[in-house]
Motif scaffolding. Structure first.
Motif, mmCIF file in Angstrom:
data_model
loop_
_atom_site.group_PDB
_atom_site.id
_atom_site.type_symbol
_atom_site.label_atom_id
_atom_site.label_comp_id
_atom_site.label_asym_id
_atom_site.label_seq_id
_atom_site.Cartn_x
_atom_site.Cartn_y
_atom_site.Cartn_z
ATOM 1 N N GLU A 145 0.841 -1.143 0.027
ATOM 2 C CA GLU A 145 0.125 0.031 -0.003
ATOM 3 C C GLU A 145 0.717 1.315 0.119
ATOM 4 O O GLU A 145 0.364 2.237 -0.425
ATOM 5 N N TYR A 146 2.222 1.109 0.638
ATOM 6 C CA TYR A 146 3.019 2.260 0.602
ATOM 7 C C TYR A 146 4.115 2.221 -0.112
ATOM 8 O O TYR A 146 4.970 0.967 -0.130
ATOM 9 N N SER A 147 4.837 3.235 -0.472
ATOM 10 C CA SER A 147 6.279 2.944 -1.182
ATOM 11 C C SER A 147 6.965 3.975 -0.459
ATOM 12 O O SER A 147 6.511 4.766 0.562
ATOM 13 N N PHE A 148 8.270 3.739 -0.302
ATOM 14 C CA PHE A 148 9.281 4.402 0.296
ATOM 15 C C PHE A 148 10.165 5.144 -0.540
ATOM 16 O O PHE A 148 10.806 4.517 -1.593
ATOM 17 N N LEU A 149 10.147 6.658 -0.257
ATOM 18 C CA LEU A 149 11.336 7.478 -1.007
ATOM 19 C C LEU A 149 12.094 8.181 0.131
ATOM 20 O O LEU A 149 11.795 8.508 1.258
ATOM 21 N N ALA A 150 13.397 8.261 -0.529
ATOM 22 C CA ALA A 150 14.624 9.177 0.275
ATOM 23 C C ALA A 150 15.113 10.059 -0.613
ATOM 24 O O ALA A 150 15.372 9.451 -1.691
ATOM 25 N N LEU A 151 15.134 11.258 -0.072
ATOM 26 C CA LEU A 151 15.410 12.483 -1.086
ATOM 27 C C LEU A 151 16.461 13.229 -0.391
ATOM 28 O O LEU A 151 16.218 13.679 0.750
ATOM 29 N N ASP A 152 17.440 13.654 -1.000
ATOM 30 C CA ASP A 152 18.449 14.515 -0.771
ATOM 31 C C ASP A 152 18.739 15.644 -1.806
ATOM 32 O O ASP A 152 18.991 15.742 -2.758
ATOM 33 N N LEU A 153 17.560 16.753 -1.482
ATOM 34 C CA LEU A 153 17.452 17.671 -2.338
ATOM 35 C C LEU A 153 18.464 18.844 -2.105
ATOM 36 O O LEU A 153 18.219 19.700 -1.255
ATOM 37 N N GLY A 154 19.648 18.744 -2.510
ATOM 38 C CA GLY A 154 20.741 19.476 -2.156
ATOM 39 C C GLY A 154 20.991 20.678 -2.946
ATOM 40 O O GLY A 154 20.522 20.727 -4.197
#
Length: 348
Positions: free
Chosen positions: A9-18
């Motif tokens: 039901e859920y996805s996982f995202l990791a973001l380094d908006l540098g």
């Protein structure tokens, strides 16, 4: 708490908006994007014509009808719409736009950001469709990505030298005890090299050229048998193209000035560190992350000043995103934490 079916039901995202680069990680797919945080717009149609690496290649080579946009400046969102536009185009290009629906997102931010700026970052992810968003300090994620067990009641000193900011923190018992941030980092080093070449040689060079000089001969210690590099620019007196030879010793002296400001901040952090944790720092030493860790001689530089063990992370450029990825292993606890933070913010 509801029985969340993570991975379905859920996805996982990791973001380094540098400031310099944007890195995106998607569960099950790994690193899906790692390119400069830069966009090029056609001012006549207001349409995006280049993104990431392609936009970076255009720096200093555009005409009046092309506008270069960097969503983050010195670690802070300078253009909210551009930041959202950046993420939309990244995931649209990757054909992953639907990944945001019901997503759990971990977003990295510099230590010095305000609550308003944190809210702005969270709003971007929420507007993209994310269900849960955690905005976490870069230096904490960098420590995790560098392999430090911050869960122990033991002091660890981490320096994260990015593109827009340098973050310094003491971490213990799972979180940050003391942290400080300064807008002296990779972009600032490039600007100082630009100013030096102009003042010393009367030659104007572009920011990309300055960055390349930093990468080629940038060092904080004297290098043996290092050759000068050829630098091309425009003579500010004649207006004609000109070539000059720049020595490594010159760039070393340029870099020492901004690095002295970083060491001053580190002294300030150490002076405010509780005695027990200060003892741990002596035993554990200093860990350096971020792109600045790649500058040659950085370990010897800090060792000579502070008389402590110093190491650079194995992959300093990826420490923040690697740290964010560790949250994927405990999604249930992550959601509980986000819900608790959101409830507290609402009450306030």
């Amino acid at each position: 708490m509801a029985n969340y079916k993570f991975g379905k039901e859920y996805s996982f995202l990791a973001l380094d908006l540098g400031t310099a680069n944007t890195i995106a990680y998607v569960s099950g797919q790994g690193i899906v994007y790692n390119e400069p945080s830069l966009m090029a717009y056609d001012t006549l149609t207001n349409s995006l014509i280049a993104l990431g690496t392609e936009a970076y290649k255009m720096i200093g080579k555009t005409h009046d009808h092309i506008r270069m946009v960097t969503p983050l400046v010195d670690g802070v969102i300078s253009d909210m719409e551009a930041a959202q536009d950046l993420l939309k185009h990244i995931f649209g290009r990757l054909k992953l736009s639907n990944i945001w629906k019901n997503a759990i997102v971990v977003l990295a931010c510099p230590s010095g950001v305000t609550e308003l700026e944190r809210s702005a970052l969270k709003a971007i992810a929420k507007d993209m469709g994310a269900s849960y968003v955690l905005v976490e300090e870069e230096v904490k994620l960098a420590a995790l990505g560098a392999g430090i067990n911050i869960g122990l009641a033991q002091g660890n000193l981490v320096i994260d030298i990015g593109g827009g900011t340098t973050d310094i923190a003491i971490l213990s018992a799972g979180d940050i005890v003391i942290s400080r941030s300064i807008k002296v980092a990779g972009n600032h080093f490039d600007a100082e090299i630009q100013k030096y070449i102009r003042a010393e040689y009367n030659v104007l060079i572009g920011i990309k050229t300055a960055e390349q000089i930093k990468k080629d001969i940038g060092s904080l210690i004297k290098l043996v048998n290092e050759k000068p590099v050829r630098v091309f620019g425009r003579d500010i007196i004649t207006g004609l193209p000109r070539e000059v030879l720049v020595k490594p010793e010159e760039i070393k002296n340029v870099l020492l000035a901004p690095f002295s400001r970083i060491t001053d901040l580190l002294v300030e952090v150490l002076e405010q560190t509780p005695p027990e944790l200060a003892g741990d720092v002596i035993r554990n030493g200093i860990t350096i992350c971020g792109g600045g860790a790649l500058i040659r001689g950085i370990v010897k530089y800090f060792e000579s000043i502070f008389q402590l063990k110093v190491r650079t992370a194995t992959d300093p450029l990826m420490c923040v995103i690697e740290g964010a990825k560790t949250y994927e292993k405990k999604l249930g606890a992550l959601v509980e934490r986000i819900e608790l933070i959101d409830t507290t913010e609402y009450k306030l």
